[in-house]
Motif scaffolding. Structure first.
Motif, short mmCIF file in Angstrom:
data_model
loop_
_atom_site.label_atom_id
_atom_site.label_comp_id
_atom_site.label_asym_id
_atom_site.label_seq_id
_atom_site.Cartn_x
_atom_site.Cartn_y
_atom_site.Cartn_z
N ARG A 1 -16.54 -11.94 7.20
CA ARG A 1 -16.19 -10.67 7.83
C ARG A 1 -15.11 -10.88 8.88
O ARG A 1 -14.23 -10.05 9.07
CB ARG A 1 -17.42 -10.02 8.47
CG ARG A 1 -18.15 -9.13 7.47
CD ARG A 1 -19.17 -8.27 8.16
NE ARG A 1 -20.32 -9.03 8.60
CZ ARG A 1 -21.33 -8.50 9.27
NH1 ARG A 1 -21.32 -7.24 9.61
NH2 ARG A 1 -22.34 -9.25 9.63
N GLU A 2 -15.19 -11.99 9.57
CA GLU A 2 -14.20 -12.28 10.60
C GLU A 2 -12.82 -12.50 9.98
O GLU A 2 -11.81 -12.00 10.48
CB GLU A 2 -14.65 -13.53 11.39
CG GLU A 2 -13.73 -13.91 12.54
CD GLU A 2 -13.66 -12.83 13.63
OE1 GLU A 2 -14.40 -11.83 13.60
OE2 GLU A 2 -12.80 -12.99 14.53
N GLN A 3 -12.81 -13.22 8.87
CA GLN A 3 -11.53 -13.45 8.19
C GLN A 3 -10.94 -12.13 7.71
O GLN A 3 -9.76 -11.86 7.89
CB GLN A 3 -11.73 -14.40 7.00
CG GLN A 3 -11.87 -15.86 7.41
CD GLN A 3 -12.30 -16.73 6.25
OE1 GLN A 3 -13.03 -16.29 5.36
NE2 GLN A 3 -11.88 -17.98 6.26
N ASP B 1 -6.35 -6.64 10.57
CA ASP B 1 -5.56 -6.45 11.80
C ASP B 1 -4.10 -6.78 11.54
O ASP B 1 -3.19 -6.04 11.91
CB ASP B 1 -6.08 -7.34 12.92
CG ASP B 1 -7.39 -6.81 13.50
OD1 ASP B 1 -7.73 -5.65 13.19
OD2 ASP B 1 -8.07 -7.56 14.22
N SER B 2 -3.93 -7.91 10.90
CA SER B 2 -2.59 -8.38 10.61
C SER B 2 -1.87 -7.44 9.65
O SER B 2 -0.68 -7.18 9.78
CB SER B 2 -2.70 -9.79 10.04
OG SER B 2 -1.54 -10.17 9.44
N ARG C 1 -2.39 -4.27 9.37
CA ARG C 1 -2.06 -3.04 10.09
C ARG C 1 -0.72 -3.20 10.82
O ARG C 1 0.06 -2.27 10.92
CB ARG C 1 -3.16 -2.68 11.08
CG ARG C 1 -3.82 -1.34 10.73
CD ARG C 1 -5.03 -1.07 11.58
NE ARG C 1 -6.24 -1.62 10.99
CZ ARG C 1 -7.11 -2.38 11.64
NH1 ARG C 1 -6.93 -2.69 12.90
NH2 ARG C 1 -8.18 -2.82 11.02
N GLN C 2 -0.49 -4.41 11.31
CA GLN C 2 0.76 -4.65 12.02
C GLN C 2 1.93 -4.76 11.05
O GLN C 2 3.01 -4.29 11.32
CB GLN C 2 0.66 -5.94 12.85
CG GLN C 2 -0.21 -5.77 14.09
CD GLN C 2 -0.63 -7.11 14.66
OE1 GLN C 2 0.09 -8.10 14.50
NE2 GLN C 2 -1.77 -7.16 15.32
N ASN C 3 1.67 -5.41 9.94
CA ASN C 3 2.74 -5.65 8.97
C ASN C 3 2.16 -5.77 7.56
O ASN C 3 1.22 -6.53 7.37
CB ASN C 3 3.46 -6.94 9.35
CG ASN C 3 4.93 -6.84 9.01
OD1 ASN C 3 5.32 -6.04 8.15
ND2 ASN C 3 5.73 -7.62 9.68
N HIS C 4 2.75 -5.05 6.63
CA HIS C 4 2.23 -5.09 5.27
C HIS C 4 2.74 -6.29 4.47
O HIS C 4 2.27 -6.56 3.37
CB HIS C 4 2.55 -3.80 4.52
CG HIS C 4 1.69 -2.65 4.97
ND1 HIS C 4 1.44 -1.56 4.18
CD2 HIS C 4 1.03 -2.44 6.12
CE1 HIS C 4 0.66 -0.72 4.83
NE2 HIS C 4 0.40 -1.23 6.02
N THR C 5 3.73 -6.96 5.03
CA THR C 5 4.19 -8.21 4.39
C THR C 5 4.32 -9.29 5.46
O THR C 5 4.49 -8.99 6.64
CB THR C 5 5.56 -8.04 3.71
OG1 THR C 5 6.45 -7.45 4.64
CG2 THR C 5 5.48 -7.17 2.48
N LEU C 6 4.22 -10.52 5.02
CA LEU C 6 4.32 -11.64 5.96
C LEU C 6 5.50 -12.52 5.60
O LEU C 6 5.77 -12.73 4.43
CB LEU C 6 3.05 -12.49 5.89
CG LEU C 6 1.74 -11.87 6.34
CD1 LEU C 6 0.61 -12.85 6.08
CD2 LEU C 6 1.80 -11.49 7.81
N ARG D 1 -4.22 -6.38 -1.09
CA ARG D 1 -4.39 -5.34 -0.07
C ARG D 1 -3.33 -4.25 -0.23
O ARG D 1 -3.61 -3.06 -0.10
CB ARG D 1 -4.33 -5.97 1.32
CG ARG D 1 -4.62 -5.01 2.46
CD ARG D 1 -6.05 -4.51 2.42
NE ARG D 1 -6.32 -3.53 3.47
CZ ARG D 1 -5.93 -2.26 3.43
NH1 ARG D 1 -5.25 -1.83 2.38
NH2 ARG D 1 -6.21 -1.44 4.41
N ARG D 2 -2.10 -4.68 -0.51
CA ARG D 2 -1.03 -3.71 -0.74
C ARG D 2 -1.35 -2.87 -1.98
O ARG D 2 -1.13 -1.67 -1.99
CB ARG D 2 0.31 -4.44 -0.92
CG ARG D 2 0.95 -4.88 0.37
CD ARG D 2 2.39 -5.30 0.17
NE ARG D 2 2.55 -6.49 -0.64
CZ ARG D 2 2.57 -7.73 -0.15
NH1 ARG D 2 2.44 -7.93 1.15
NH2 ARG D 2 2.72 -8.76 -0.95
#
Length: 196
Positions: free
Chosen positions: A69-71, A77-78, A80-85, A111-112
């Motif tokens: 769940r933490e992962q 969270d990540s 939400r900030q950015n849809h790609t890394l 996720r996308r």
DNA sequence: CTGGTCAAAGTGGCTC
DNA sequence: GAGCCACTTTGACCAG
């Protein structure tokens, strides 16, 4: 071509220990009881030897990773900030979550896809409602046409042609007798179409 | 036990 | 060639 995919290192042989229960007591609602298994499956470090093991011999059944769940929370969270890394972000996130960069990449891809699916479903719902509204409007207009035809058949009932007006742009005939229809037709149209 | 659902991961095609 | 996407497969889990 390799028999196994490059990232088959996640075929985690270590979790299939005889006697190990993969269903510990549930501590959460639906989908619960996976936490212990997830932790074991995700455990790092993995080694290149593990990968070699997977490539040798016959292919063992692929073992499925479940994120903790933490992962999941951190990934969300990540996301939400950015849809790609970018590669650096991916690497950092992987390190932080004790996952392989490939897993981060896959998670973001999926996720996308889920995000897009949700958006499509919402659009589908909206279009369905719009279709219903247009169908209803269409029925009303058909009735109106029938009424107008009836009036034409019996011209004595038509008091004046000046009660009929034609919109110059859409060439739609409106009557003074049915302002509500004009209003409802306007309501059913999306904003772009209405700006008229 | 079975069928359904969800999500991780594999695959192949496309783009830049 | 790396990265992304659409589609597919697969394993875990759950309800009936």
């Amino acid at each position: 071509m390799a028999i196994l995919p490059e990232n088959s290192s996640n075929l985690d042989l270590t979790i299939s220990v005889p006697g190990f229960s993969s269903s510990p007591p549930s501590d959460e609602g639906s989908g619960g009881g996976r936490e212990q298994l997830k932790l074991d499956m995700n455990r790092l470090p993995w080694s290149e030897d593990d990968e070699e093991l997977c490539h040798g011999g016959s292919a063992p059944p692929r073992k499925k990773l479940r994120l903790t769940r933490e992962q999941s929370r951190l990934l969300e969270d990540s996301f939400r900030q950015n849809h790609t890394l970018n590669p650096k972000q991916k690497e950092a996130l992987a390190k932080h979550l004790m996952l392989r960069p490939r897993q981060i990449e896959v998670w973001f891809q999926n996720r996308r896809a889920r995000s897009k699916l949700k958006q499509t479903e919402m659009e589908c719902e909206y279009l369905k409602r719009w279709f219903g509204s247009l169908t209803e409007q269409n029925h009303r207009l058909h009735r109106e046409v029938e009424e107008l035809r009836a009036m034409k058949v019996a011209p004595s009932t038509v008091t004046s042609t000046s009660s009929l007006t034609m919109c110059p742009r859409c060439e739609r005939v409106t009557t003074a007798a049915s302002p509500s229809m004009a209003a409802s037709a306007k309501k059913a149209l999306p904003l772009k179409e209405r700006e008229h």
